[in-house]
Write a protein that holds these residues in place. Structure first.
Motif, PDB file in Angstrom:
ATOM      1  N   SER A   2       0.823  -1.206   0.000  1.00 41.53           N
ATOM      2  CA  SER A   2       0.000   0.000   0.000  1.00 41.53           C
ATOM      3  C   SER A   2       0.857   1.257   0.000  1.00 41.53           C
ATOM      4  CB  SER A   2      -0.930   0.001   1.218  1.00 41.53           C
ATOM      5  OG  SER A   2      -1.635   1.212   1.321  1.00 41.53           O
ATOM      6  N   GLY A   5       2.833   1.813  -3.295  1.00 40.62           N
ATOM      7  CA  GLY A   5       1.988   2.368  -4.352  1.00 40.62           C
ATOM      8  C   GLY A   5       1.670   3.833  -4.119  1.00 40.62           C
ATOM      9  N   CYS A   8       4.780   5.864  -5.033  1.00 42.49           N
ATOM     10  CA  CYS A   8       4.922   5.970  -6.489  1.00 42.49           C
ATOM     11  C   CYS A   8       3.913   6.969  -7.064  1.00 42.49           C
ATOM     12  CB  CYS A   8       4.735   4.604  -7.147  1.00 42.49           C
ATOM     13  SG  CYS A   8       6.076   3.459  -6.811  1.00 42.49           S
ATOM     14  N   ALA A   9       2.683   6.929  -6.574  1.00 45.02           N
ATOM     15  CA  ALA A   9       1.666   7.865  -7.046  1.00 45.02           C
ATOM     16  C   ALA A   9       2.048   9.302  -6.696  1.00 45.02           C
ATOM     17  CB  ALA A   9       0.310   7.513  -6.454  1.00 45.02           C
ATOM     18  N   LEU A  33      -4.579  10.195 -12.938  1.00 47.26           N
ATOM     19  CA  LEU A  33      -4.076   8.834 -12.752  1.00 47.26           C
ATOM     20  C   LEU A  33      -3.311   8.707 -11.437  1.00 47.26           C
ATOM     21  CD1 LEU A  33      -3.684   5.985 -14.019  1.00 47.26           C
ATOM     22  CD2 LEU A  33      -1.560   6.879 -14.996  1.00 47.26           C
ATOM     23  N   GLY A  34      -2.481   9.700 -11.126  1.00 43.83           N
ATOM     24  CA  GLY A  34      -1.727   9.688  -9.871  1.00 43.83           C
ATOM     25  C   GLY A  34      -2.640   9.731  -8.656  1.00 43.83           C
ATOM     26  N   THR A  37      -4.548   6.414  -8.386  1.00 48.88           N
ATOM     27  CA  THR A  37      -3.635   5.373  -7.905  1.00 48.88           C
ATOM     28  C   THR A  37      -3.394   5.521  -6.412  1.00 48.88           C
ATOM     29  OG1 THR A  37      -2.563   5.293 -10.071  1.00 48.88           O
ATOM     30  CG2 THR A  37      -1.337   4.359  -8.218  1.00 48.88           C
ATOM     31  N   TYR A  38      -3.162   6.761  -5.979  1.00 46.16           N
ATOM     32  CA  TYR A  38      -2.951   7.018  -4.557  1.00 46.16           C
ATOM     33  C   TYR A  38      -4.159   6.554  -3.747  1.00 46.16           C
ATOM     34  CZ  TYR A  38      -2.068   9.441  -0.188  1.00 46.16           C
ATOM     35  OH  TYR A  38      -1.860   9.711   1.132  1.00 46.16           O
ATOM     36  N   CYS A  40      -6.513   4.415  -4.529  1.00 41.46           N
ATOM     37  CA  CYS A  40      -6.675   2.950  -4.571  1.00 41.46           C
ATOM     38  C   CYS A  40      -5.735   2.266  -3.587  1.00 41.46           C
ATOM     39  CB  CYS A  40      -6.431   2.429  -5.978  1.00 41.46           C
ATOM     40  SG  CYS A  40      -7.760   2.792  -7.122  1.00 41.46           S
ATOM     41  N   PHE A  41      -4.468   2.631  -3.619  1.00 40.77           N
ATOM     42  CA  PHE A  41      -3.508   2.004  -2.717  1.00 40.77           C
ATOM     43  C   PHE A  41      -3.790   2.357  -1.260  1.00 40.77           C
ATOM     44  CE2 PHE A  41      -1.042   1.195  -6.534  1.00 40.77           C
ATOM     45  CZ  PHE A  41      -0.496  -0.042  -6.252  1.00 40.77           C
TER      46      PHE A  41
END
Length: 139
Positions: A2, A5, A8-9, A33-34, A37-38, A40-41
């Motif tokens: 978690s 990710g 990375c986001a 997208l970033g 993604t953030y 979601c993780f």
């Protein structure tokens, strides 16, 4: 997973906002997208951790009080983060703000790796023994 990710986001968002500030290249799809993604993780890992972890680490004798305190701290911390966001972003710039969040997440990852034990398959008594050992050796 978690936190990795999320880091990375945040790095992706930092890069996109930095490119926007430097040469005006803004790609809204990268920002979206970033952020997606953030979220979601965060949602499958760190988000529920504040609600799942306290019942596993506190003994039944203090569990209700400890969970109340951890919930209060969760809400106070969330309020502080939200209320200071614009001020920090103005001071650090948006790329600096997102980079700072990425660094904070790296420190959280290190803290979890070093101090947070795996609780799967362990009894509450084993967890109490573990926390007693690590707190008494640090005094």
């Amino acid at each position: 997973i978690s936190l990795s990710g999320m880091i990375c986001a945040l790095v992706l968002i930092t890069w996109d906002t930095m490119m926007n500030e430097r040469n005006g290249e803004h790609h809204p799809i990268i920002t979206i997208l970033g952020l997606a993604t953030y979220l979601c993780f965060f949602s499958f890992g760190l988000g529920p951790l504040g609600w799942v972890l306290p019942p596993e680490i506190f003994s039944t004798s203090i569990r209700s009080k400890a969970i109340s305190i951890s919930t209060l701290l969760n809400r106070v911390t969330g309020t502080f983060v939200v209320s200071s966001m614009i001020t920090l972003a103005d001071y650090l710039t948006w790329p600096g703000y997102f980079a700072m969040l990425a660094v904070v997440n790296v420190f959280i990852l290190l803290f979890f790796y070093l101090y947070l034990p795996e609780t799967k398959g362990r009894s509450l008594e084993e967890m109490m023994d573990y926390f007693e050992r690590i707190t008494t050796t640090r005094r």
